[in-house]
Structure formats: C-alpha cells, structure tokens
Design a protein around this motif. Structure first.
Motif, PDB file in Angstrom:
ATOM      1  N   ALA A   8       0.829  -1.210   0.000  1.00  0.00           N
ATOM      2  CA  ALA A   8       0.000   0.000   0.000  1.00  0.00           C
ATOM      3  C   ALA A   8       0.867   1.265   0.000  1.00  0.00           C
ATOM      4  CB  ALA A   8      -0.929  -0.002   1.212  1.00  0.00           C
ATOM      5  N   MET A   9       1.937   1.254   0.772  1.00  0.00           N
ATOM      6  CA  MET A   9       2.831   2.412   0.805  1.00  0.00           C
ATOM      7  C   MET A   9       3.569   2.552  -0.528  1.00  0.00           C
ATOM      8  SD  MET A   9       3.914   5.063   2.294  1.00  0.00           S
ATOM      9  CE  MET A   9       3.355   4.912   3.959  1.00  0.00           C
ATOM     10  N   SER A  10       3.940   1.445  -1.129  1.00  0.00           N
ATOM     11  CA  SER A  10       4.606   1.485  -2.434  1.00  0.00           C
ATOM     12  C   SER A  10       3.691   2.088  -3.494  1.00  0.00           C
ATOM     13  CB  SER A  10       5.012   0.075  -2.854  1.00  0.00           C
ATOM     14  OG  SER A  10       5.924  -0.462  -1.938  1.00  0.00           O
ATOM     15  N   ALA A  11       2.409   1.720  -3.460  1.00  0.00           N
ATOM     16  CA  ALA A  11       1.454   2.277  -4.423  1.00  0.00           C
ATOM     17  C   ALA A  11       1.288   3.771  -4.202  1.00  0.00           C
ATOM     18  CB  ALA A  11       0.112   1.576  -4.300  1.00  0.00           C
ATOM     19  N   ALA A  12       1.231   4.205  -2.949  1.00  0.00           N
ATOM     20  CA  ALA A  12       1.093   5.634  -2.657  1.00  0.00           C
ATOM     21  C   ALA A  12       2.317   6.409  -3.132  1.00  0.00           C
ATOM     22  CB  ALA A  12       0.876   5.844  -1.158  1.00  0.00           C
ATOM     23  N   ARG A  53       8.462  -4.537  -1.568  1.00  0.00           N
ATOM     24  CA  ARG A  53       8.332  -5.992  -1.615  1.00  0.00           C
ATOM     25  C   ARG A  53       7.915  -6.392  -3.025  1.00  0.00           C
ATOM     26  NH1 ARG A  53       4.730  -6.107   3.836  1.00  0.00           N
ATOM     27  NH2 ARG A  53       6.397  -5.408   5.216  1.00  0.00           N
ATOM     28  N   PRO A  54       8.304  -7.579  -3.462  1.00  0.00           N
ATOM     29  CA  PRO A  54       7.932  -8.003  -4.819  1.00  0.00           C
ATOM     30  C   PRO A  54       6.418  -7.993  -5.070  1.00  0.00           C
ATOM     31  CG  PRO A  54       9.681  -9.400  -3.988  1.00  0.00           C
ATOM     32  CD  PRO A  54       9.257  -8.526  -2.851  1.00  0.00           C
ATOM     33  N   SER A  55       5.627  -8.250  -4.057  1.00  0.00           N
ATOM     34  CA  SER A  55       4.172  -8.257  -4.252  1.00  0.00           C
ATOM     35  C   SER A  55       3.627  -6.868  -4.575  1.00  0.00           C
ATOM     36  CB  SER A  55       3.474  -8.817  -3.009  1.00  0.00           C
ATOM     37  OG  SER A  55       3.761  -8.011  -1.881  1.00  0.00           O
ATOM     38  N   ALA A  56       4.386  -5.825  -4.316  1.00  0.00           N
ATOM     39  CA  ALA A  56       3.934  -4.458  -4.583  1.00  0.00           C
ATOM     40  C   ALA A  56       4.026  -4.089  -6.059  1.00  0.00           C
ATOM     41  CB  ALA A  56       4.743  -3.464  -3.759  1.00  0.00           C
ATOM     42  N   ALA A  57       4.742  -4.874  -6.852  1.00  0.00           N
ATOM     43  CA  ALA A  57       4.899  -4.552  -8.279  1.00  0.00           C
ATOM     44  C   ALA A  57       3.560  -4.516  -8.997  1.00  0.00           C
ATOM     45  CB  ALA A  57       5.826  -5.564  -8.946  1.00  0.00           C
ATOM     46  N   ALA A  58       2.624  -5.337  -8.542  1.00  0.00           N
ATOM     47  CA  ALA A  58       1.293  -5.356  -9.160  1.00  0.00           C
ATOM     48  C   ALA A  58       0.527  -4.061  -8.925  1.00  0.00           C
ATOM     49  CB  ALA A  58       0.487  -6.529  -8.619  1.00  0.00           C
ATOM     50  N   LEU A  59       0.966  -3.245  -8.000  1.00  0.00           N
ATOM     51  CA  LEU A  59       0.346  -1.940  -7.752  1.00  0.00           C
ATOM     52  C   LEU A  59       1.180  -0.795  -8.322  1.00  0.00           C
ATOM     53  CD1 LEU A  59      -0.690  -2.509  -4.033  1.00  0.00           C
ATOM     54  CD2 LEU A  59      -2.164  -2.611  -6.039  1.00  0.00           C
ATOM     55  N   ILE A  60       2.480  -0.947  -8.328  1.00  0.00           N
ATOM     56  CA  ILE A  60       3.366   0.122  -8.785  1.00  0.00           C
ATOM     57  C   ILE A  60       3.213   0.361 -10.289  1.00  0.00           C
ATOM     58  CG2 ILE A  60       5.788   0.791  -9.056  1.00  0.00           C
ATOM     59  CD1 ILE A  60       6.349  -0.853  -6.489  1.00  0.00           C
ATOM     60  N   GLY A  61       3.244  -0.700 -11.078  1.00  0.00           N
ATOM     61  CA  GLY A  61       3.133  -0.563 -12.537  1.00  0.00           C
ATOM     62  C   GLY A  61       1.849   0.104 -12.986  1.00  0.00           C
ATOM     63  N   ALA A  88      -1.738  -2.692 -22.745  1.00  0.00           N
ATOM     64  CA  ALA A  88      -1.368  -3.858 -21.941  1.00  0.00           C
ATOM     65  C   ALA A  88       0.146  -4.040 -21.931  1.00  0.00           C
ATOM     66  CB  ALA A  88      -2.056  -5.105 -22.486  1.00  0.00           C
ATOM     67  N   ALA A  89       0.797  -3.765 -23.051  1.00  0.00           N
ATOM     68  CA  ALA A  89       2.256  -3.859 -23.111  1.00  0.00           C
ATOM     69  C   ALA A  89       2.902  -2.804 -22.224  1.00  0.00           C
ATOM     70  CB  ALA A  89       2.736  -3.706 -24.550  1.00  0.00           C
ATOM     71  N   HIS A  90       2.325  -1.606 -22.176  1.00  0.00           N
ATOM     72  CA  HIS A  90       2.855  -0.557 -21.303  1.00  0.00           C
ATOM     73  C   HIS A  90       2.734  -0.950 -19.838  1.00  0.00           C
ATOM     74  CE1 HIS A  90       2.191   2.727 -24.580  1.00  0.00           C
ATOM     75  NE2 HIS A  90       3.240   1.972 -24.826  1.00  0.00           N
ATOM     76  N   VAL A  91       1.570  -1.465 -19.450  1.00  0.00           N
ATOM     77  CA  VAL A  91       1.377  -1.894 -18.058  1.00  0.00           C
ATOM     78  C   VAL A  91       2.346  -3.024 -17.730  1.00  0.00           C
ATOM     79  CG1 VAL A  91      -0.239  -2.933 -16.420  1.00  0.00           C
ATOM     80  CG2 VAL A  91      -1.022  -1.154 -17.958  1.00  0.00           C
ATOM     81  N   LEU A  92       2.520  -3.957 -18.648  1.00  0.00           N
ATOM     82  CA  LEU A  92       3.439  -5.068 -18.431  1.00  0.00           C
ATOM     83  C   LEU A  92       4.879  -4.583 -18.296  1.00  0.00           C
ATOM     84  CD1 LEU A  92       3.753  -8.144 -18.237  1.00  0.00           C
ATOM     85  CD2 LEU A  92       4.045  -8.176 -20.706  1.00  0.00           C
ATOM     86  N   LEU A  93       5.284  -3.632 -19.121  1.00  0.00           N
ATOM     87  CA  LEU A  93       6.638  -3.080 -19.037  1.00  0.00           C
ATOM     88  C   LEU A  93       6.868  -2.406 -17.691  1.00  0.00           C
ATOM     89  CD1 LEU A  93       9.343  -2.152 -20.490  1.00  0.00           C
ATOM     90  CD2 LEU A  93       8.100  -0.037 -20.899  1.00  0.00           C
ATOM     91  N   LEU A  94       5.937  -1.566 -17.268  1.00  0.00           N
ATOM     92  CA  LEU A  94       6.097  -0.830 -16.012  1.00  0.00           C
ATOM     93  C   LEU A  94       6.076  -1.776 -14.814  1.00  0.00           C
ATOM     94  CD1 LEU A  94       3.838   2.227 -16.881  1.00  0.00           C
ATOM     95  CD2 LEU A  94       6.332   2.132 -16.894  1.00  0.00           C
ATOM     96  N   THR A  95       5.193  -2.756 -14.848  1.00  0.00           N
ATOM     97  CA  THR A  95       5.121  -3.725 -13.755  1.00  0.00           C
ATOM     98  C   THR A  95       6.373  -4.596 -13.727  1.00  0.00           C
ATOM     99  OG1 THR A  95       2.717  -3.734 -13.943  1.00  0.00           O
ATOM    100  CG2 THR A  95       3.708  -5.558 -12.745  1.00  0.00           C
ATOM    101  N   SER A  96       6.868  -4.972 -14.892  1.00  0.00           N
ATOM    102  CA  SER A  96       8.086  -5.787 -14.965  1.00  0.00           C
ATOM    103  C   SER A  96       9.296  -5.028 -14.435  1.00  0.00           C
ATOM    104  CB  SER A  96       8.354  -6.223 -16.405  1.00  0.00           C
ATOM    105  OG  SER A  96       7.307  -7.022 -16.870  1.00  0.00           O
TER     106      SER A  96
END
Length: 120
Positions: A8-12, A53-61, A88-96
């Motif tokens: 949550a803090m990573s997303a913020a 944390r690695p689980s935060a990548a799904a929110l950061i991207g 979708a490619a942009h979201v995948l790039l940023l999340t990756s």
C-alpha cells in the motif's frame, strides 16, 4: 537488512512520484507519447520497486501507467484505451520494471530470528 515498503505504501509513493514526474517531463517537452516518457516512468517504477516488496509490483506498474496514459498519451487526465494491446504492453513493461528490481533487492538466505527445521 533494510525493511521493504508495504504494497500500500509502495502504491502511494508510485502515485505521488508519477505525479511529480509530469512537470519534469513538461520542462523537457516530453508530454507526448514518446519512448523518453515511457522510459522515465519505467525508471520510476524500477526505483520504487527497488525499495518495495515483490508483491507491490502489481500496484506500482498500474499506478505509473495511470499517469502515463492520462497525462502523457492522452493529455488532460483522460484515460484512453484505443489500442488495448499497446496499453497492456505498457502496463506489463512498467510492472516488470518494478518486479525485476524488487526481486533483485529482496533479501536472500535465512532470515534472522526465524527457526528452521534442518531435519526436514
């Protein structure tokens, strides 16, 4: 060992940093859909992911994608999905980018204070 940021803090932080990146891109004249703006947002995701944390990548991207799509590609905060495959490619790039640095920075080996059953 440093503490990793909670998802949550990573997303913020990703949302705040994405908003802060917009004036810098405007000064450079890059508030348009170019590779420079996408690379800047990927670098931002990598920096935030490195402290998360690695689980935060799904929110950061997706957090960075919201600002890239709304203010860089389509201006005035309007999200556009005219080319779903490209978005979708942009979201995948940023999340990756966030996930890769989060995995590289993740602690390895036994954690102090945890008990391990070596007989198993």
């Amino acid at each position: 060992m440093t503490a990793r940021l909670a998802p949550a803090m990573s997303a913020a932080i990703a949302l705040t940093a994405s908003a802060a990146l917009l004036p810098a891109l405007a000064v450079l004249g890059e508030l348009r859909p170019t590779w420079v703006a996408l690379a800047a947002y990927a670098a931002l995701c990598a920096v935030v992911g490195g402290r998360s944390r690695p689980s935060a990548a799904a929110l950061i991207g997706p957090a960075a994608w919201l600002f890239h799509n709304g203010f860089v590609e389509h201006r005035h905060g309007a999200l556009g999905l005219a080319a779903p495959a490209a978005e979708a490619a942009h979201v995948l790039l940023l999340t990756s980018a966030a996930l890769a640095t989060a995995l590289l920075a993740a602690p390895r080996g036994p954690r102090p204070g945890r008990r391990y059953d070596l007989a198993a």
